[in-house]
Design a protein around this motif. Structure first.
Motif, short mmCIF file in Angstrom:
data_model
loop_
_atom_site.label_atom_id
_atom_site.label_comp_id
_atom_site.label_asym_id
_atom_site.label_seq_id
_atom_site.Cartn_x
_atom_site.Cartn_y
_atom_site.Cartn_z
N GLY A 72 0.83 -1.19 0.00
CA GLY A 72 0.00 0.00 0.00
C GLY A 72 0.87 1.24 0.00
O GLY A 72 1.81 1.34 0.79
N GLN A 74 1.31 5.44 0.19
CA GLN A 74 0.78 6.72 0.66
C GLN A 74 1.64 7.84 0.06
O GLN A 74 2.81 7.61 -0.22
N ASP A 77 -2.82 6.38 -1.37
CA ASP A 77 -3.75 5.36 -0.89
C ASP A 77 -4.02 4.34 -2.00
O ASP A 77 -5.16 4.00 -2.30
N LYS A 78 -2.93 3.88 -2.60
CA LYS A 78 -2.99 2.97 -3.75
C LYS A 78 -2.34 1.65 -3.36
O LYS A 78 -1.27 1.63 -2.72
N THR A 79 -2.96 0.53 -3.74
CA THR A 79 -2.44 -0.80 -3.41
C THR A 79 -2.04 -1.54 -4.67
O THR A 79 -2.82 -1.61 -5.63
#
Length: 380
Positions: A72, A74, A77-79
């Motif tokens: 993940g 920051q 907020d992308k996985t």
């Protein structure tokens, strides 16, 4: 494999793999994401620039399985999920090479001992079998040359071989050139004298990276073709005297060809070319096309000529050569950035007719990569 740790600042992580513990930076992982928003599903090209990724990118939550690593990022907020095998294959957390002159994985240097195992194949096998073509191209990539036998005997038959893996590179000599030799000729231009091993066209920038020579007639005694591994030559030079290797790799030689039809080709490149990290990537050696050397400081010129002379002596050493005879329908392909080629002298009477052309290695390696992907079960 059961552990992954994130640094306190989130700037990198450490993951345990079958290759040991490997570290990866957050920005590197984010830049190499394979999701549809980052890379095109059609061709794999990036859809974003580095400026589109936040400069303060850091790693948040992580999850590890036997085959994948999920990260993940920051503040986006992308996985993103990564294949562990891909991470191992592309790992950069490794020691730097001990010294300059190392060669890429998959390349094998050689000397006269390869005479009993010349990389070769039959024309008909390659024409009918992608697996046979893959095997022949694999051997070429490993050794820098490969022979082919049993081809058709007609004008420009060599073009069909190039069509298997790429495209002919046209030069001022045309799409192909003639190599005709007569023993006891009436015209001295058609000489049967031997030639020192050399790379072709060092006066071009870039040089043609492949050369193909195809035999259409061979009735003279002698005239065997000879190849020498330039990478093996430079390694031997380095072992004998590191300063010789160093001076030939740090300073540029100059090459020139002034031909007819308003052609004046010039280049400035080192005889031993290294990548910035010391990888050996090319050798240029051609006494006939050498111009005045003007890029070596006065204080190093004597050393340079010592190294230049010794390199030529190693090239001429029979212990470094592999030779073979080409009969009509035979041909051989050579990596012109690595392997030097030559022709031995003739005696008696007869003629010899070869046709040659140039091509580029990137297309060959592309074809090989495609064949490997299509036939992963096949042996190298």
């Amino acid at each position: 494999m059961n552990d992954v740790k994130v640094s306190k600042d989130g700037q990198h992580l450490e993951v345990e793999t079958t290759a040991g513990k490997l570290r990866f930076h957050a920005i590197w992982l984010r830049d190499n994401a394979s999701d549809a928003g980052t890379r095109s599903p059609q061709n794999g090209q990036r859809l974003i620039t580095l400026q589109d990724i936040p400069q303060d990118t850091r790693i948040g939550a992580v999850a590890l399985s036997d085959h994948t690593l999920t990260v993940g990022f920051q503040p986006e907020d992308k996985t993103i999920t990564y294949d562990i095998d891909w991470l191992v294959q592309n790992a950069y957390d490794r020691p730097l090479p001990a010294r300059a002159g190392w060669v890429a994985e998959g390349i094998e240097t050689w000397d006269h001992h390869l005479m009993d195992a010349v990389p070769s194949a039959q024309y008909g096998d390659l024409a009918s079998s992608p697996l046979a073509l893959r095997a022949w191209l694999s051997r070429f990539a490993r050794y820098g040359f490969a022979k082919l036998s049993g081809g058709p005997v007609h004008d420009q038959a060599l073009m069909g071989i190039v069509d298997w893996f790429g495209h002919v590179r046209e030069t001022n000599y045309g799409r192909h050139f003639e190599v005709r030799t007569e023993v006891n000729p009436t015209n001295l231009a058609f000489t049967g004298l031997g030639l020192q091993a050399h790379t072709d066209n060092p006066y071009r920038d870039p040089v043609p990276t492949l050369q193909l020579l195809y035999c259409l007639e061979s009735s003279a005694a002698g005239g065997e073709n000879m190849v020498v591994d330039g990478f093996a030559v430079t390694r031997r030079l380095q072992e004998e005297n590191p300063d010789w290797f160093d001076v030939l790799s740090r300073h540029c030689a100059r090459f020139e060809y002034a031909g007819a039809d308003d052609v004046l080709l010039q280049s400035r490149r080192p005889m031993i070319e290294l990548a910035p990290d010391g990888e050996l990537i090319a050798v240029r050696f051609n006494n006939r096309s050498a111009a005045a050397i003007t890029d070596v400081p006065f204080d190093e010129m004597a050393l340079y000529y010592q190294a230049y002379r010794r390199m030529g002596e190693i090239i001429d050493d029979p212990a470094m050569e592999v030779s073979f005879r080409l009969n009509p329908g035979d041909s051989f392909l050579v990596d012109n950035t690595r392997v030097l080629h030559a022709r031995k002298g003739y005696s008696g009477s007869g003629t010899r007719w070869l046709q040659g052309c140039y091509a580029d290695k990137d297309a060959l390696l592309s074809k090989l990569a495609v064949l490997r992907a299509q036939h992963p079960e096949a042996a190298q």
